[in-house]
Enzyme design. Structure first.
Site, PDB file in Angstrom:
ATOM      1  N   GLY A  11      40.745  12.454  21.569  1.00  0.00           N
ATOM      2  CA  GLY A  11      40.290  11.534  20.519  1.00  0.00           C
ATOM      3  C   GLY A  11      39.675  10.294  21.135  1.00  0.00           C
ATOM      4  O   GLY A  11      39.705  10.111  22.360  1.00  0.00           O
ATOM      5  N   ASP A  12      39.105   9.442  20.284  1.00  0.00           N
ATOM      6  CA  ASP A  12      38.480   8.189  20.742  1.00  0.00           C
ATOM      7  C   ASP A  12      37.376   8.435  21.766  1.00  0.00           C
ATOM      8  O   ASP A  12      37.163   7.617  22.659  1.00  0.00           O
ATOM      9  CB  ASP A  12      39.529   7.242  21.360  1.00  0.00           C
ATOM     10  CG  ASP A  12      40.662   6.952  20.406  1.00  0.00           C
ATOM     11  OD1 ASP A  12      40.383   6.806  19.213  1.00  0.00           O
ATOM     12  OD2 ASP A  12      41.811   6.886  20.865  1.00  0.00           O
ATOM     13  N   GLY A  14      34.294   8.318  21.187  1.00  0.00           N
ATOM     14  CA  GLY A  14      33.062   7.629  20.795  1.00  0.00           C
ATOM     15  C   GLY A  14      32.260   8.474  19.811  1.00  0.00           C
ATOM     16  O   GLY A  14      31.040   8.344  19.693  1.00  0.00           O
ATOM     17  N   LYS A  15      32.980   9.329  19.059  1.00  0.00           N
ATOM     18  CA  LYS A  15      32.300  10.230  18.119  1.00  0.00           C
ATOM     19  C   LYS A  15      31.566   9.466  17.029  1.00  0.00           C
ATOM     20  O   LYS A  15      30.494   9.872  16.604  1.00  0.00           O
ATOM     21  CB  LYS A  15      33.312  11.190  17.469  1.00  0.00           C
ATOM     22  CG  LYS A  15      33.940  12.166  18.439  1.00  0.00           C
ATOM     23  CD  LYS A  15      34.925  13.076  17.740  1.00  0.00           C
ATOM     24  CE  LYS A  15      36.110  12.361  17.167  1.00  0.00           C
ATOM     25  NZ  LYS A  15      37.003  11.724  18.139  1.00  0.00           N
ATOM     26  N   GLY A  16      32.165   8.337  16.586  1.00  0.00           N
ATOM     27  CA  GLY A  16      31.559   7.569  15.495  1.00  0.00           C
ATOM     28  C   GLY A  16      30.143   7.164  15.845  1.00  0.00           C
ATOM     29  O   GLY A  16      29.213   7.314  15.052  1.00  0.00           O
ATOM     30  N   LYS A  17      29.973   6.699  17.064  1.00  0.00           N
ATOM     31  CA  LYS A  17      28.646   6.251  17.516  1.00  0.00           C
ATOM     32  C   LYS A  17      27.672   7.439  17.636  1.00  0.00           C
ATOM     33  O   LYS A  17      26.520   7.357  17.215  1.00  0.00           O
ATOM     34  CB  LYS A  17      28.839   5.518  18.855  1.00  0.00           C
ATOM     35  CG  LYS A  17      27.794   5.746  19.908  1.00  0.00           C
ATOM     36  CD  LYS A  17      26.670   4.731  19.851  1.00  0.00           C
ATOM     37  CE  LYS A  17      25.477   5.161  20.657  1.00  0.00           C
ATOM     38  NZ  LYS A  17      25.221   4.448  21.836  1.00  0.00           N
ATOM     39  N   ALA A  38      42.103   8.383  11.648  1.00  0.00           N
ATOM     40  CA  ALA A  38      40.873   8.246  12.443  1.00  0.00           C
ATOM     41  C   ALA A  38      40.347   6.818  12.343  1.00  0.00           C
ATOM     42  O   ALA A  38      40.618   6.113  11.377  1.00  0.00           O
ATOM     43  CB  ALA A  38      39.823   9.218  11.931  1.00  0.00           C
ATOM     44  N   GLY A  39      39.609   6.418  13.339  1.00  0.00           N
ATOM     45  CA  GLY A  39      38.958   5.115  13.306  1.00  0.00           C
ATOM     46  C   GLY A  39      37.633   5.251  14.030  1.00  0.00           C
ATOM     47  O   GLY A  39      37.611   5.338  15.248  1.00  0.00           O
ATOM     48  N   HIS A  40      36.547   5.364  13.271  1.00  0.00           N
ATOM     49  CA  HIS A  40      35.246   5.565  13.891  1.00  0.00           C
ATOM     50  C   HIS A  40      34.447   4.266  13.861  1.00  0.00           C
ATOM     51  O   HIS A  40      34.170   3.727  12.801  1.00  0.00           O
ATOM     52  CB  HIS A  40      34.496   6.711  13.193  1.00  0.00           C
ATOM     53  CG  HIS A  40      35.123   8.038  13.459  1.00  0.00           C
ATOM     54  ND1 HIS A  40      34.820   9.176  12.774  1.00  0.00           N
ATOM     55  CD2 HIS A  40      36.069   8.397  14.367  1.00  0.00           C
ATOM     56  CE1 HIS A  40      35.551  10.178  13.247  1.00  0.00           C
ATOM     57  NE2 HIS A  40      36.314   9.730  14.203  1.00  0.00           N
ATOM     58  N   THR A 128      50.086   7.480  14.214  1.00  0.00           N
ATOM     59  CA  THR A 128      49.446   6.279  13.663  1.00  0.00           C
ATOM     60  C   THR A 128      50.244   5.751  12.454  1.00  0.00           C
ATOM     61  O   THR A 128      49.856   4.747  11.858  1.00  0.00           O
ATOM     62  CB  THR A 128      48.015   6.604  13.198  1.00  0.00           C
ATOM     63  OG1 THR A 128      48.100   7.632  12.215  1.00  0.00           O
ATOM     64  CG2 THR A 128      47.145   7.068  14.353  1.00  0.00           C
ATOM     65  N   GLN A 222      39.648  12.853  15.648  1.00  0.00           N
ATOM     66  CA  GLN A 222      40.569  13.129  16.758  1.00  0.00           C
ATOM     67  C   GLN A 222      39.859  14.007  17.820  1.00  0.00           C
ATOM     68  O   GLN A 222      38.638  14.018  17.861  1.00  0.00           O
ATOM     69  CB  GLN A 222      41.887  13.756  16.280  1.00  0.00           C
ATOM     70  CG  GLN A 222      42.739  12.820  15.424  1.00  0.00           C
ATOM     71  CD  GLN A 222      42.401  12.842  13.946  1.00  0.00           C
ATOM     72  OE1 GLN A 222      42.147  13.880  13.368  1.00  0.00           O
ATOM     73  NE2 GLN A 222      42.390  11.695  13.318  1.00  0.00           N
ATOM     74  N   GLY A 412      26.696   2.126  25.602  1.00  0.00           N
ATOM     75  CA  GLY A 412      27.140   0.951  24.857  1.00  0.00           C
ATOM     76  C   GLY A 412      27.337   1.323  23.416  1.00  0.00           C
ATOM     77  O   GLY A 412      26.889   2.389  22.966  1.00  0.00           O
TER      78      GLY A 412
HETATM   79  P1  IMP Z   1      49.024  11.234  13.638  1.00  0.00           P
HETATM   80  O1  IMP Z   1      47.709  11.907  13.482  1.00  0.00           O
HETATM   81  O2  IMP Z   1      49.064   9.862  13.053  1.00  0.00           O
HETATM   82  O3  IMP Z   1      50.169  12.085  13.186  1.00  0.00           O
HETATM   83  O4  IMP Z   1      49.280  11.008  15.214  1.00  0.00           O
HETATM   84  C1  IMP Z   1      49.507  12.087  16.100  1.00  0.00           C
HETATM   85  C2  IMP Z   1      48.874  11.810  17.459  1.00  0.00           C
HETATM   86  O5  IMP Z   1      47.463  11.810  17.305  1.00  0.00           O
HETATM   87  C3  IMP Z   1      49.220  10.450  18.059  1.00  0.00           C
HETATM   88  O6  IMP Z   1      49.251  10.570  19.470  1.00  0.00           O
HETATM   89  C4  IMP Z   1      48.055   9.571  17.650  1.00  0.00           C
HETATM   90  O7  IMP Z   1      47.895   8.480  18.525  1.00  0.00           O
HETATM   91  C5  IMP Z   1      46.925  10.572  17.763  1.00  0.00           C
HETATM   92  N1  IMP Z   1      45.787  10.252  16.904  1.00  0.00           N
HETATM   93  C6  IMP Z   1      45.674  10.416  15.576  1.00  0.00           C
HETATM   94  N2  IMP Z   1      44.470  10.042  15.136  1.00  0.00           N
HETATM   95  C7  IMP Z   1      43.794   9.628  16.207  1.00  0.00           C
HETATM   96  C8  IMP Z   1      42.453   9.156  16.398  1.00  0.00           C
HETATM   97  O8  IMP Z   1      41.641   9.051  15.477  1.00  0.00           O
HETATM   98  N3  IMP Z   1      42.112   8.851  17.680  1.00  0.00           N
HETATM   99  C9  IMP Z   1      42.971   9.012  18.716  1.00  0.00           C
HETATM  100  N4  IMP Z   1      44.212   9.464  18.584  1.00  0.00           N
HETATM  101  C10 IMP Z   1      44.623   9.771  17.339  1.00  0.00           C
END
Ligand code: IMP
Length: 421
Positions: A11-12, A14-17, A38-40, A128, A222, A412
């Site tokens: 996860g993370d 940089g998919k959003g970009k 998720a946080g994009h 999260t 993710q 960037g």
């Molecule tokens: P959950 O999805 O909140 O149940 O978290 C399960 C695992 O997935 C944890 O290790 C979180 O940190 C990770 N995780 C969930 N969503 C993201 C994301 O969007 N980016 C990165 N890690 C994530």
């Protein structure tokens, strides 16, 4: 051309970009799994947007965004996201469609998520705390409520009351505070009024769009190693984050997908607990010192490591990458040597695939190959050819090890910091 974009790591990536730049050539952007865990992050001009549920395609005019059946939706948080976008001048009505089949996240899911983590103590997953696991759990146990229920007030009231009462038994047993029925109903009924015009049969809508030859982009959330089946179980999320999830979470069949793009960072990061074979304190200090690698959803400092090609190669297998997009190349600009994990060593034996057993994951040692660094600021480079030779060698090296063609490099967060290979 229908494209699936998925994360090749934890996860993370940089998919959003990358989604944002690919959206230019798409008509429709679809989210098919995950929730507001998720946080994009997308930066356009001087503005920064962090989207949790709504596909980042909403930042483009004339694109339709679809939240498919495979997503779990917290309607209260979705309404906040809609209001936030509208306040910044983005139109959502008519541009955003929600699947009536998508499951809902409730406060009891969040409470149980948090209480389970507390009870696990040191063995926690590091979720999260958005209630994602318990919501998907209810879906699998066939006791979940869906958006379609939200549209029928009397039925919704009856079902939700029963669900809250049943879940409060578990919450109390875990030492938590009961979820109030009345307040929850009021909050969800208010959200339902706002969401009603967005809710539709997205399967039928997407198939009509296919007939009209509209181009679709599937925005994975993710990453591969957080996938419920292929990830570092149990340190995973609760959905299929891999390419197959795009079909099951939208109703667009696999044979209508034309390409799969894997998104990967030029190094590795992970938030939450679980295995990260190439973890490096040196890299964590470097990135955190630069003010990067803090989570977009929870603000947590991400764990950092060298590029793990064993992992990305496996991700290439399960997702079927046609292409890869590499992000955050500029993060490595200051290093004179860069390590890449090319195999794992397990009890003196070399292995080329990630293990399945947790104890084996904990026992593996990375085998590294060292690449020469470029010691040049790449963040202002706007043409692939203008990257230092050592940077291009590194990029080609990691794409080859992954087993896919390199097509995009990001140096960037802004749209223009994108190099097309
Ligand atoms: P959950 O999805 O909140 O149940 O978290 C399960 C695992 O997935 C944890 O290790 C979180 O940190 C990770 N995780 C969930 N969503 C993201 C994301 O969007 N980016 C990165 N890690 C994530």
């Amino acid at each position: 051309m229908n494209t699936i974009l998925v994360g090749a790591q934890w996860g993370d990536e940089g998919k959003g970009k990358i989604i944002d730049v690919l959206t230019k050539d798409a008509d429709i952007v679809v989210r098919s799994q995950g929730g507001n865990n998720a946080g994009h992050t997308v930066e356009v001009g001087k503005e920064k947007y962090v989207l949790h549920l709504i596909p980042s395609g909403i930042l483009w005019p004339k694109k339709t965004c679809v939240i498919g059946n495979g997503v779990v939706i917290d309607p209260v948080s979705l309404v906040e996201e809609i209001k936030g976008l509208e306040a910044r001048g983005f139109k959502t009505k008519g541009n955003l469609l929600l699947s009536e089949n998508a499951h809902l996240v409730f406060p009891y899911h969040r409470a149980i998520d948090e209480l389970r983590e507390l009870r696990k103590g040191k063995g926690k997953i590091g979720t999260t705390k958005r209630g994602i696991g318990p919501a998907y759990g209810d879906k699998a146990a066939r006791v979940g409520l869906r958006l379609v229920d939200l549209l029928k007030p009397a039925q919704f009231k009856e079902k939700l009351t029963e669900r809250i009462e049943t879940n409060n038994i578990a919450i109390k047993a875990l030492g938590g505070k009961s979820v109030p029925v009345k307040e929850t109903l009021v909050a969800y009924e208010a959200a339902a009024k706002i969401l009603r015009p967005y809710i539709t049969n997205t399967v039928v809508w997407l198939h009509e769009a296919l007939t009209k030859k509209k181009k679709m982009l599937f925005e994975g959330a993710q990453g591969t190693f957080l996938d419920i089946d292929f990830g570092t179980y149990p340190y995973v999320t609760s959905s299929n984050t891999t390419a197959g999830g795009a079909s099951t979470g939208s109703g667009v069949p696999p044979h209508r997908m034309d390409r799969v793009v894997g998104c990967m960072k030029a190094y590795t990061t992970r938030v939450g607990e679980g295995n990260l074979p190439t973890e490096s304190a040196q890299l964590a200090d470097l990135f955190h010192g630069m003010g990067r690698e803090f989570g977009a959803t929870t603000g947590r400092a991400r764990r950092c490591g060298w590029f793990d090609a064993v992992a990305t190669h496996y991700a290439g297998l399960v997702n079927g990458f046609d292409e890869v997009a590499v992000t955050n190349l500029d993060g490595l600009d200051s290093l004179s040597e860069i390590k890449v994990c090319v195999a794992y060593e397990l009890k003196g034996k070399r292995i080329d695939y990630p293990p399945v057993d947790l104890a084996e994951w904990n026992a593996i040692k990375p085998v590294y190959k060292t690449f020469k660094g470029w010691k040049t600021d790449t963040s202002k480079v706007r043409e692939y050819k203008k990257l230092p030779v050592a940077a291009r060698n590194y990029l080609k090296g990691i794409a080859d090890l992954t087993g896919a063609e390199l097509t995009i490099v990001s140096v960037g967060p802004r749209r223009e910091a994108t190099l097309w290979v």
